[in-house]
Design an enzyme around this catalytic site. Structure first.
Site, PDB file in Angstrom:
ATOM      1  N   PRO A 276       0.832  -1.213   0.000  1.00 30.85           N
ATOM      2  CA  PRO A 276       0.000   0.000   0.000  1.00 30.85           C
ATOM      3  C   PRO A 276       0.867   1.264   0.000  1.00 30.85           C
ATOM      4  O   PRO A 276       1.821   1.350   0.771  1.00 30.85           O
ATOM      5  CB  PRO A 276      -0.768  -0.093   1.325  1.00 30.85           C
ATOM      6  CG  PRO A 276      -0.558  -1.459   1.860  1.00 30.85           C
ATOM      7  CD  PRO A 276       0.634  -2.029   1.195  1.00 30.85           C
TER       8      PRO A 276
ATOM      9  N   TYR B  20      -0.937   5.281  13.214  1.00 28.34           N
ATOM     10  CA  TYR B  20      -2.305   5.732  12.941  1.00 28.34           C
ATOM     11  C   TYR B  20      -3.219   5.250  14.079  1.00 28.34           C
ATOM     12  O   TYR B  20      -2.737   4.705  15.073  1.00 28.34           O
ATOM     13  CB  TYR B  20      -2.757   5.259  11.556  1.00 28.34           C
ATOM     14  CG  TYR B  20      -1.893   5.881  10.456  1.00 28.34           C
ATOM     15  CD1 TYR B  20      -1.855   7.261  10.300  1.00 28.34           C
ATOM     16  CD2 TYR B  20      -1.098   5.098   9.626  1.00 28.34           C
ATOM     17  CE1 TYR B  20      -1.048   7.856   9.335  1.00 28.34           C
ATOM     18  CE2 TYR B  20      -0.280   5.681   8.656  1.00 28.34           C
ATOM     19  CZ  TYR B  20      -0.264   7.056   8.514  1.00 28.34           C
ATOM     20  OH  TYR B  20       0.529   7.642   7.571  1.00 28.34           O
TER      21      TYR B  20
ATOM     22  N   ARG C  88      -1.718  -5.202   9.375  1.00 29.52           N
ATOM     23  CA  ARG C  88      -0.375  -4.608   9.289  1.00 29.52           C
ATOM     24  C   ARG C  88       0.030  -4.083  10.663  1.00 29.52           C
ATOM     25  O   ARG C  88      -0.700  -3.321  11.288  1.00 29.52           O
ATOM     26  CB  ARG C  88      -0.330  -3.500   8.243  1.00 29.52           C
ATOM     27  CG  ARG C  88       1.087  -2.979   8.042  1.00 29.52           C
ATOM     28  CD  ARG C  88       1.234  -2.124   6.791  1.00 29.52           C
ATOM     29  NE  ARG C  88       2.046  -2.824   5.804  1.00 29.52           N
ATOM     30  CZ  ARG C  88       2.849  -2.230   4.929  1.00 29.52           C
ATOM     31  NH1 ARG C  88       2.923  -0.913   4.876  1.00 29.52           N
ATOM     32  NH2 ARG C  88       3.553  -2.922   4.079  1.00 29.52           N
TER      33      ARG C  88
ATOM     34  N   ARG D 238       8.373   1.060  -2.892  1.00 33.24           N
ATOM     35  CA  ARG D 238       9.014   2.056  -3.763  1.00 33.24           C
ATOM     36  C   ARG D 238       9.483   1.512  -5.106  1.00 33.24           C
ATOM     37  O   ARG D 238       9.324   2.198  -6.130  1.00 33.24           O
ATOM     38  CB  ARG D 238      10.147   2.746  -3.007  1.00 33.24           C
ATOM     39  CG  ARG D 238       9.618   3.690  -1.923  1.00 33.24           C
ATOM     40  CD  ARG D 238      10.668   4.042  -0.913  1.00 33.24           C
ATOM     41  NE  ARG D 238      11.150   2.858  -0.217  1.00 33.24           N
ATOM     42  CZ  ARG D 238      12.179   2.851   0.627  1.00 33.24           C
ATOM     43  NH1 ARG D 238      12.829   3.968   0.870  1.00 33.24           N
ATOM     44  NH2 ARG D 238      12.541   1.734   1.227  1.00 33.24           N
TER      45      ARG D 238
HETATM   46  C1  LIG Z   1       4.802   7.034  -1.003  1.00 33.30           C
HETATM   47  C2  LIG Z   1       4.532   5.988   0.043  1.00 33.30           C
HETATM   48  C3  LIG Z   1       3.274   5.882   0.597  1.00 33.30           C
HETATM   49  C4  LIG Z   1       2.995   4.899   1.535  1.00 33.30           C
HETATM   50  N1  LIG Z   1       1.725   4.736   2.000  1.00 33.30           N
HETATM   51  C5  LIG Z   1       1.399   3.682   2.781  1.00 33.30           C
HETATM   52  C6  LIG Z   1       0.063   3.372   3.096  1.00 33.30           C
HETATM   53  O1  LIG Z   1      -0.867   4.004   2.638  1.00 33.30           O
HETATM   54  N2  LIG Z   1      -0.184   2.330   3.922  1.00 33.30           N
HETATM   55  C7  LIG Z   1       0.830   1.565   4.432  1.00 33.30           C
HETATM   56  O2  LIG Z   1       0.569   0.639   5.189  1.00 33.30           O
HETATM   57  N3  LIG Z   1       2.109   1.815   4.097  1.00 33.30           N
HETATM   58  C8  LIG Z   1       2.420   2.826   3.282  1.00 33.30           C
HETATM   59  N4  LIG Z   1       3.714   3.035   2.891  1.00 33.30           N
HETATM   60  C9  LIG Z   1       4.758   2.089   3.336  1.00 33.30           C
HETATM   61  C10 LIG Z   1       4.982   1.001   2.284  1.00 33.30           C
HETATM   62  O3  LIG Z   1       3.838   0.173   2.123  1.00 33.30           O
HETATM   63  C11 LIG Z   1       6.177   0.110   2.651  1.00 33.30           C
HETATM   64  O4  LIG Z   1       5.884  -0.548   3.864  1.00 33.30           O
HETATM   65  C12 LIG Z   1       7.470   0.889   2.784  1.00 33.30           C
HETATM   66  O5  LIG Z   1       7.609   1.835   1.728  1.00 33.30           O
HETATM   67  C13 LIG Z   1       8.694  -0.036   2.763  1.00 33.30           C
HETATM   68  O6  LIG Z   1       8.756  -0.760   1.565  1.00 33.30           O
HETATM   69  P1  LIG Z   1       9.811  -0.413   0.375  1.00 33.30           P
HETATM   70  O7  LIG Z   1      11.172  -0.436   0.984  1.00 33.30           O
HETATM   71  O8  LIG Z   1       9.604  -1.514  -0.627  1.00 33.30           O
HETATM   72  O9  LIG Z   1       9.455   0.933  -0.154  1.00 33.30           O
HETATM   73  C14 LIG Z   1       4.021   4.031   1.967  1.00 33.30           C
HETATM   74  C15 LIG Z   1       5.292   4.165   1.417  1.00 33.30           C
HETATM   75  C16 LIG Z   1       5.550   5.118   0.449  1.00 33.30           C
HETATM   76  C17 LIG Z   1       6.940   5.187  -0.149  1.00 33.30           C
END
Ligand SMILES: Cc1cc2nc3c(=O)[nH]c(=O)nc-3n(C[C@H](O)[C@H](O)[C@H](O)COP(=O)(O)O)c2cc1C
Ligand SMILES: Cc1cc2nc3c(=O)[nH]c(=O)nc-3n(C[C@H](O)[C@H](O)[C@H](O)COP(=O)(O)OP(=O)(O)OC[C@H]3O[C@@H](n4cnc5c(N)ncnc54)[C@H](O)[C@@H]3O)c2cc1C
Length: 773
Positions: A425, A583, A631, A725
């Site tokens: 997400p 949250y 989560r 990302r």
């Molecule tokens: C732009 C952005 C928005 C995010 N929004 C959410 C979200 O809405 N809900 C959530 O549980 N995590 C959110 N995250 C966290 C990601 O789901 C993920 O856990 C985190 O980016 C680590 O993963 P990665 O290293 O693959 O980016 C967000 C991350 C990014 C970069």
């Protein structure tokens, strides 16, 4: 210079001979309490890289060591009546005695003075020395004299081990795991000369005491180990040579880090070297390597900066700066491996099947990845991939290409995913009034076409006041249902991806600007009131939330249930309850943000009461055949906050309430957090939750290549991998990663098929390098 090395282990002897070789005019003495041929321990192992380094500095010793080395390639694992073997792992072993004798002889040849049978109590016994090397091992008296200067941080690890030998010779590095009525013991066994093998037996403290080994003398301990490991010993005897030790022959490993490595004692410069400065657990066999490489680096600095007394301060500073980095890297890998052996009994040995147990063992330090195992032993790895694929329900063709674990299907309740990759997400802050629009259609649609098995929508808010920002998505009215339907139906009709709904409430982190206008900053105008577990703002300049009343809870619960019902109408395949990142629901779970003294705060049970109430309410109306994941922030990265141990407790509560998956994230609960980022940095939380609590998990965080995902899934550290990302950077992350590792079986959208072969061919061409000119 006058140099005294206190302690004639590998560090002191090797430094002595290297410096004497640099300049025969140096007066160098190595002082050792033991007699010349009287040493503890059995065999030690090194890597080829250490040998090469040694060859460059003194070919005479490296030649001698090499001719005395035993080399082996195979690892054999015995567990639950199984005996499994893999090859290509390349170790060399040598007797510690032999190694020291080679170094002693070379010292004598070069004119280093060796003073045996002298116990040194203080560095001040050598007032003429310009430089004193404290190479007196882990219990260094010299380091302990100057505790304030060296700032040692010594942590005694919980496991007990005994370092034994046997005259049985093993042709593989052998790990034998045995269960007793009290729990698991493991033996690490490797041959190091023509006649002898090292045989280290290890277990946890409680199992050690349950067997009365705390009261056993050496002979009784040996008899116990001989009986327990009789199958692998096959009649051979175990031997000890721990004569130098007082008390129990069973030790605890001491993990040592020092804040500083050198000190001026008023007469001489004193510097720590080898185990006196740092230790690395025997699980990756690097203590001797570190000691020898310390000696090399200090010599190099004298060569570079000058070998005279006036240069000593600069040399010591440079030595510490260079070595601290390498040592930290090895200590990190050693820590992972050490921790694996500390939890193996409670976490893996009973639950993982032998094949997967072996994979987990081989990748315990997280330095060896899936593709690295392929290079070491392709046949074994492909065999494992077939085994894993068959477990995942694939009809395996023994002659066809094997399928890497991330491309195997996964089923939970009635949800069948084509592969193990999830788009995590990610809030896009691009909605108006919570309604998804064309941006969202293209955003989600293109990622669903990109190959992931499951696409998660961003945090979708259950009411207007539940939003983080005015740009957040929602699911509180019919207009939103219709707009979501358009997207989910597109994904279902056009791709094989499934679509997940993440429901959340921002709590005290709500009413802020969209990310690119100032993340977590309050809105310039039009703020809405906030609620949280306790009345504490997230940002110092942020809005103060109201501590939730029971009436607030009823309202929020009704909002969650209504949103989940709308989610059913939309046709989402899975629901995730957002209980992470500070949250609303997360604010109840963390002691940092929950200061309540009613039944909703103060203990794990109370903290989880409201989040579990929400979970149960949505589980009740969410279709039986559709799963729900939760989560969690598995680490608050803040003093006094939740740790993975707390996360495991909450995961168990959600599991008992009917959760199917735990999505193991971390942080964002407190502004004070100090996360330790790095490759796969949250995967250990998923590993813990999955294998200790017994619930399926999603690993997330800095997983950026197929190799990472394959290693995680294959080792059973998670069931699914969420990629965030990298999916923003590459809509077709999964298809592209498949091509990079040569997996052709993944299905591309039929409209894009003509690009598939060309893409794969280009990658293959690039990998093959430039054509011969
Ligand atoms: C732009 C952005 C928005 C995010 N929004 C959410 C979200 O809405 N809900 C959530 O549980 N995590 C959110 N995250 C966290 C990601 O789901 C993920 O856990 C985190 O980016 C680590 O993963 P990665 O290293 O693959 O980016 C967000 C991350 C990014 C970069
Ligand atoms: C069970 C086990 C298995 C291991 N397996 C491996 C392995 O496979 N590979 C590997 O690389 N490493 C292994 N190690 C680690 C390795 O033994 C050490 O990291 C390495 O020996 C460190 O070298 P050192 O010279 O710093 O210290 P040490 O080898 O400990 O030498 C210190 C010396 O100082 C002497 N001394 C201490 N105090 C005094 C004093 N006051 N006066 C005079 N002399 C003194 C001691 O007698 C000793 O000879 C293992 C360790 C253990 C416990």
């Amino acid at each position: 210079m006058r140099i005294v090395c206190i302690g004639g282990g590998p560090a002191g002897l090797y430094f002595g001979l290297l410096m004497k070789k640099e300049n025969p005019a140096h007066h160098i003495t190595v002082v050792e309490r033991n007699r010349p041929y009287d040493t503890f321990g059995w065999g030690v192992v090194f890597s080829d890289a250490t040998m090469e380094n040694m060859r460059a500095w003194d070919a005479e010793t490296s030649d001698e060591i090499e001719s005395a080395f035993n080399h082996w390639d195979d690892i054999e694992v015995l567990i639950k009546g199984r005996r499994m073997r893999t090859t290509g792992h390349g170790f060399v072993g040598i007797g510690r005695k032999k190694l020291l004798n080679i170094l002693q002889a070379r010292c004598e040849e070069l004119g280093v003075e060796l003073a045996f049978e002298r116990e040194v109590d203080s560095d001040l016994e050598f007032p003429d020395a310009d430089l004193i090397i404290a190479s007196d091992g882990i219990n260094s008296k010299i380091r302990n004299r100057y505790r304030d200067a060296f700032k040692p941080d010594l942590i005694m690890r919980p496991n007990r081990f005994i370092w034994l030998g046997t005259d049985k010779q093993y042709d593989a590095f052998t790990f034998d795991f045995r269960r007793t009525e009290h729990g698991w013991f493991q033996a690490h066994i490797y041959k190091f000369d023509e006649n002898t093998s090292t045989f280290i037996v290890e277990t946890t403290e409680d199992i050690f005491t349950a067997h009365g080994l705390d009261n056993a003398d050496e002979a009784q301990s040996i008899a116990f180990c001989e009986k327990l490991f009789s199958e692998v010993l096959d009649g051979a005897k175990l031997m000890s040579n721990a004569r130098h030790m007082r008390g129990s022959a069973w030790l605890n490993f001491g993990r040592l880090i020092c804040g500083k490595w050198s000190h001026f004692n008023g007469q001489s410069h004193v510097v720590l070297m080898g185990d006196a400065a740092h230790t690395a657990h025997f699980a990756i066999g690097s203590g001797t390597k570190l000691a020898l490489e310390d000696a090399i680096e200090l010599t190099r600095q004298f060569r570079n900066l000058g070998g005279t007394p006036d240069k000593i301060p600069a040399v010591l500073a440079a030595y510490e700066e260079v070595r601290a980095v390498d040592v930290a890297r090895i200590q990190n890998a050693a820590r992972n491996a050490m921790e694996w052996f500390e939890v193996v009994g409670s976490r893996y040995a009973d639950t993982l099947e032998p094949e997967q147990f072996m994979y987990s063992l081989l990748t315990r330090s997280q330095r060896i990845s899936h593709e690295n195992l392929r290079v070491r032993d392709k046949t074994w790895l492909e065999g494992y991939e077939r085994w894993f694929a068959a477990r995942a329900g694939i009809n395996v063709d023994p002659d066809g290409p094997s399928v890497p674990p991330m491309f195997t299907p996964y089923r939970v309740r009635g949800l069948a995913l084509a592969n193990r990759i999830v788009m995590s997400p990610m809030a896009m802050y691009s909605a108006q009034d919570g309604v998804p629009n064309d941006f969202h259609l293209v955003h989600f649609g293109s990622r669903a076409l990109g190959g992931a098995g499951l696409i998660f929508g961003e945090m979708t808010c259950v009411s207007p006041d539940a939003r983080i920002t005015p740009g957040c998505l929602g699911l509180w009215n019919d207009e939103q249902v219709a707009a979501w339907k358009r997207i989910v139906e597109f994904v279902h009709a056009t791709t094989s991806a499934k679509f997940g709904l993440q429901l959340g409430h921002a709590g005290r982190k709500g009413s802020t600007r969209v990310a690119w206008e100032g993340i977590d900053q309050p809105l310039p105008e039009g703020n809405w009131p906030l609620i949280s577990a306790s009345a504490m703002p997230y940002m110092a300049n942020g809005q103060l939330p109201r501590a939730m009343t029971r009436a607030d809870m009823d309202e929020v619960k009704a909002d969650f249930v209504a949103a989940a019902k709308r989610g059913i109408e939309v046709g989402f395949d899975i629901l995730e309850l957002h209980c992470a990142h500070g949250y609303l629901l997360s604010s109840f779970l963390s002691p940092l943000t929950n200061r309540r003294n009613d039944e909703y705060g103060g203990s794990h049970e109370n903290n989880a009461r409201f989040p579990l109430e929400i979970f149960r309410a949505i589980r009740e109306i969410w279709p039986e055949r559709k799963p729900i994941s939760v989560r969690l922030s598995c680490h608050d990265w803040t003093e006094g906050g939740n740790t993975p141990a707390d996360a495991a407790i909450y995961a168990k509560m959600f599991k008992d309430a009917g959760a199917d998956l735990v999505d193991c994230s971390s942080g964002q609960v407190s502004k004070e957090e100090k996360p330790v980022y790095g490759r796969l940095f949250q995967t250990p939380f998923s590993d813990k939750v999955r294998n200790e609590v017994g619930i399926a998990t999603v690993a997330v965080g800095a997983i950026s290549e197929a190799d990472h995902a394959n290693s995680i899934i294959a080792a059973g550290r998670a069931d699914l991998c969420a990629i965030a990302r990298p999916h923003l950077a590459d809509t077709a992350w999964t298809l592209h990663e498949a091509a990079k590792i040569g997996v052709k079986s993944i299905v591309w959208p039929k409209q894009y098929l003509s690009a598939k072969m060309q893409y794969e061919a280009n990658l293959a061409r690039a990998a093959a390098g430039p054509p011969p000119s």
